[in-house]
Write a protein that holds these residues in place. Structure first.
Motif, short mmCIF file in Angstrom:
data_model
loop_
_atom_site.label_atom_id
_atom_site.label_comp_id
_atom_site.label_asym_id
_atom_site.label_seq_id
_atom_site.Cartn_x
_atom_site.Cartn_y
_atom_site.Cartn_z
N MET A 142 0.79 -1.24 0.00
CA MET A 142 0.00 0.00 0.00
C MET A 142 0.82 1.29 0.00
O MET A 142 0.25 2.36 0.10
N SER A 143 2.16 1.23 -0.08
CA SER A 143 2.91 2.47 0.16
C SER A 143 2.69 3.51 -0.94
O SER A 143 2.78 4.71 -0.68
N SER A 144 2.37 3.07 -2.16
CA SER A 144 2.07 4.07 -3.21
C SER A 144 0.73 4.75 -2.94
O SER A 144 0.55 5.93 -3.26
N ALA A 145 -0.20 4.01 -2.34
CA ALA A 145 -1.49 4.63 -1.97
C ALA A 145 -1.25 5.70 -0.91
O ALA A 145 -1.80 6.81 -0.98
N VAL A 146 -0.40 5.37 0.06
CA VAL A 146 -0.06 6.33 1.12
C VAL A 146 0.55 7.60 0.50
O VAL A 146 0.10 8.71 0.76
N ALA A 147 1.55 7.39 -0.36
CA ALA A 147 2.25 8.53 -0.96
C ALA A 147 1.31 9.33 -1.85
O ALA A 147 1.38 10.57 -1.91
#
Ligand code: SF4
Length: 705
Positions: A142-147
């Motif tokens: 999910m880190s691209s969603a966070v960013a």
């Protein structure tokens, strides 16, 4: 029938981010049944095939029951006591920290841990040891969603909720096979569509998945061309007068630059880049613009070297049309893992801190240091997943503690990761199962409790926190993850000569309460919540501020964002290709994804015969034209290869993939097939902002064997 020792316990399904509530039935100490919790707002009693068979996985076959240790790599591990195992790890960690500094040790943890487990791991690394080397498999998820959220809306907070499915007129699904990966959300979509035949459903996916088959419009774009498509939709909406200019003026900034960027993304140009008809692009733009539009997205956007820009380019569409903060509208990232959200809340990653704080922010570091009662939190960013295993390989990190995850299966460029695990001076593995691909690399093995036994809290995709209660005792000598960490932390503090004041947690509630305090005044403020409220009033969404009677279903209803001045920010992004590009030697694009009835590396689902009814063995899906051209028949064995490795696998004809594209599910690993799983071929290249690797796509050569 009445059974004197029959009990029911409320918990959640441990598989995916939908976060379905379950009621577990126990007879004596044995879990004997599971059913959907009719009162849980994520599923109202429904469960998918995986969730409804959970009780059958609560048996001991593959469970790890006691700690094991080996003092040298050429010896087998042998059974030891917890004291011996933890003291050994303390010795080695202290020695490495004293000789090489705190950044020579690392923790690689999991979006399947409960929030309380996550909290203590993060505090152990950043508060006691003094390293930010704590990252998780959520980096792969999910880190691209966070960013993407942070770049546009200013905070890592999905603004929508499941109920929006019932209010939307245009459901825009991008890079998500919801039917397989989030089945209970998909049931809700089917219901909403049946109730409201005027609702439009657009699915953006290179494959004709089960999800795409329900769509009114399937945009089968070429892999990785999402940004071009989203810019093209904005171009059409601008041209057709479908934008909400008042919303743009009052609640956003950066639109002029974005307008410049999308000027050249004409339907013709986008049709050429994406490989979809111009008319379909125009149709999708009209439905999106009319709204209310809810977009749902997952790994297809996230697992990309341009994942942050893909997320932001989709959120741009919501901001430009004002489709956010109202019923049936908003961008909604579907969380892959059951508690990736909780992990983000406690800041259990290399670049984050508790309460959605940023490591790069000096004031945030000072706030967390004050909260923990430590002099400071180190400023140097920790290593993110791919970087972490690279640092283990080159000797920068000497000891790694892996918890509740299986990097020897789930990381990209697997041969390199295996070399890294072999290179490490010390590998500690904490897991409930002893059948994972990572198991053989462990020098110290710590048995953990798992679903049905653990207690704490989890947060699902719609920001809803559920209390997880234990239904059965831990088997053998297994310990809860948080218990093992707390015990280790006490021993390590003593060994390092540091004050032993940070880990006074008699139970998970004391950890939760400290985490709660860390959210005070933050976007995810849960100071109005307690275990008692979660138990008596059921699962609640954040924020849930002190004095509130309920959480907030939707965010940004007032159009005020978590950015300076309260204005959301348009991110201008241009289309860029995938990390690996097909060439004459590697002419096929290989895509990965999920099956309906398996989960991750199958350590749990792979033990159940009935979960093989849907798909019984690993295969590569291939288009009939390609098979004919290459004289390959159904069932033939082929070798797929590129510079990173090779994979031997059976071929299945499929009209879900286009010519020159192949598909392999990500679940099968060396425990379930010949050789390593599909990630042996995947590139370690990652998004420069989110550091999420491109696990969805590579280019391969195919040879018939
Ligand atoms: Fe479990 Fe997800 Fe299925 Fe719900 S949809 S039962 S959370 S796997």
């Amino acid at each position: 029938s009445f059974h004197p020792q029959r009990r029911e316990t409320r918990s959640t399904c441990c598989y995916c981010g939908v976060g379905c509530g379950v009621i577990i039935t126990t007879e004596g100490q044995q879990i004997v049944d599971v059913k959907g919790d009719p009162e849980h707002p994520a599923n109202f009693g429904r469960l998918c095939t995986k969730g409804s068979t959970l009780h059958l996985t609560a048996k001991l076959d593959a469970r790890a029951l006691y700690p094991e240790l080996r003092l040298s790599r050429d010896l087998p591990r042998t059974r030891v006591s917890w004291d011996t195992a933890l003291d050994h790890v303390v010795e080695r960690f202290a020695e490495i920290i004293n000789t090489h500094g705190p950044d020579a040790v690392a923790f690689y943890i999991s979006g399947q841990l409960l929030t309380e487990d996550y909290y203590v791991f993060n505090k152990l690394a950043k508060g006691l040891i003094g390293t930010n080397n704590v990252d998780t498999n959520s980096r792969l998820c999910m880190s691209s969603a966070v960013a993407g959220y942070k770049a546009t809306l200013g905070a890592d907070a999905p603004p929508a909720c499941y109920e929006d499915i019932d209010h939307t007129q245009c459901l825009f699904i991008a890079g998500s096979n919801t039917a397989f990966a989030h089945p209970i959300v998909f049931r809700r979509i089917e219901d909403a569509k049946a109730k409201n035949p005027d609702m439009k459903m657009v699915v953006v996916d290179p494959r004709r998945t089960d999800t795409a088959q329900l769509a009114d419009l399937h945009l089968a774009i070429l892999p990785g061309t999402d940004v071009a498509l989203f810019n093209g939709l904005l171009h059409v909406m601008l041209w057709e007068g479908l934008l909400d200019m008042a919303y743009i003026r009052n609640h956003t900034e950066g639109f002029e630059a974005l307008k410049e960027t999308v000027r050249e993304y004409t339907p013709k140009m986008v049709a050429d880049i994406c490989g979809v008809p111009e008319a379909d692009i125009i149709q999708a733009a009209k439905w999106f613009g009319a709204g209310p539009t809810l977009s749902m997205y997952c790994m297809g956007l996230n697992q990309s070297i341009h994942g942050t820009e893909k997320n932001a380019a989709l959120i741009n569409l919501h901001l430009a049309t004002g489709q956010i903060g109202k019923p049936g509208a908003g961008p909604f990232s579907l969380t892959g893992q059951p508690n990736a959200m909780g992990g983000r809340e406690v800041g259990g990653m290399a670049n984050l801190l508790s309460g959605h704080r940023d490591l790069a922010n000096a004031e945030h570091r000072a706030e967390v240091a004050r909260l923990w009662g430590v002099p400071d939190v180190p400023a140097t960013p920790g290593k993110t997943a791919v970087e972490m295993f690279e640092a283990v390989k080159n000797g920068e990190i000497k000891a790694i503690w892996i918890a509740c995850t299986n990097p020897a299966h789930s990381m990209p460029d697997l041969n390199n990761v295996l070399a890294s695990l072999q290179q490490a001076e010390l590998v500690v593995l904490q897991d409930a199962f002893n059948n994972t691909d990572s198991n053989v690399y462990a020098d110290v093995f710590l048995p953990a409790s798992t679903w049905g036994e653990k207690e704490g809290t989890v947060t699902n995709s719609e920001r809803r926190i559920t209390r997880v209660q234990p239904a059965a005792p831990k088997p053998g000598e297994a310990r809860h993850d948080w218990e093992a960490v707390v015990d280790f932390a006490h021993r390590l503090a003593q060994k390092l000569g540091k004050p032993d004041t940070l880990f006074n947690y008699p139970n998970t509630e004391t950890i939760f309460n400290e985490h709660r305090e860390s959210t005070r005044g933050r976007d995810l403020d849960i100071t109005g919540l307690s275990y008692q409220i979660l138990e008596t009033r059921g699962p609640q969404q954040w924020p849930f501020k002190s004095g509130a009677s309920q959480g907030e279903a939707r965010l940004y209803t007032d159009g005020v964002f978590q950015k300076p001045g309260g204005k959301a920010h348009f991110v201008s992004a241009v289309y860029k290709p995938t990390a690996d590009k097909p060439d004459a030697r590697h002419p096929f694009r290989l895509l990965t994804g999920r099956l309906r009835d398996q989960w991750h590396g199958m350590s749990r689902t792979g033990t159940l015969a009935q979960l093989y009814n849907h798909v019984e063995e690993p295969v590569v899906s291939m288009h009939a034209d390609d098979m004919q051209r290459r004289q390959i028949s159904e069932g033939d064995i082929v070798k797929l290869s590129n510079k990173r490795g090779e994979l031997i696998i059976k071929v299945q004809q499929s009209d879900e993939v286009k010519p020159a594209e192949l598909f392999i599910p990500m679940h099968w690993g060396s425990q379930f097939m010949h050789g390593l799983g599909v990630n042996v071929l995947m590139p370690p290249a990652f998004d420069k902002t989110s550091k999420q690797p491109e696990l969805k796509h590579t280019a391969v050569k195919i040879e018939k064997l």
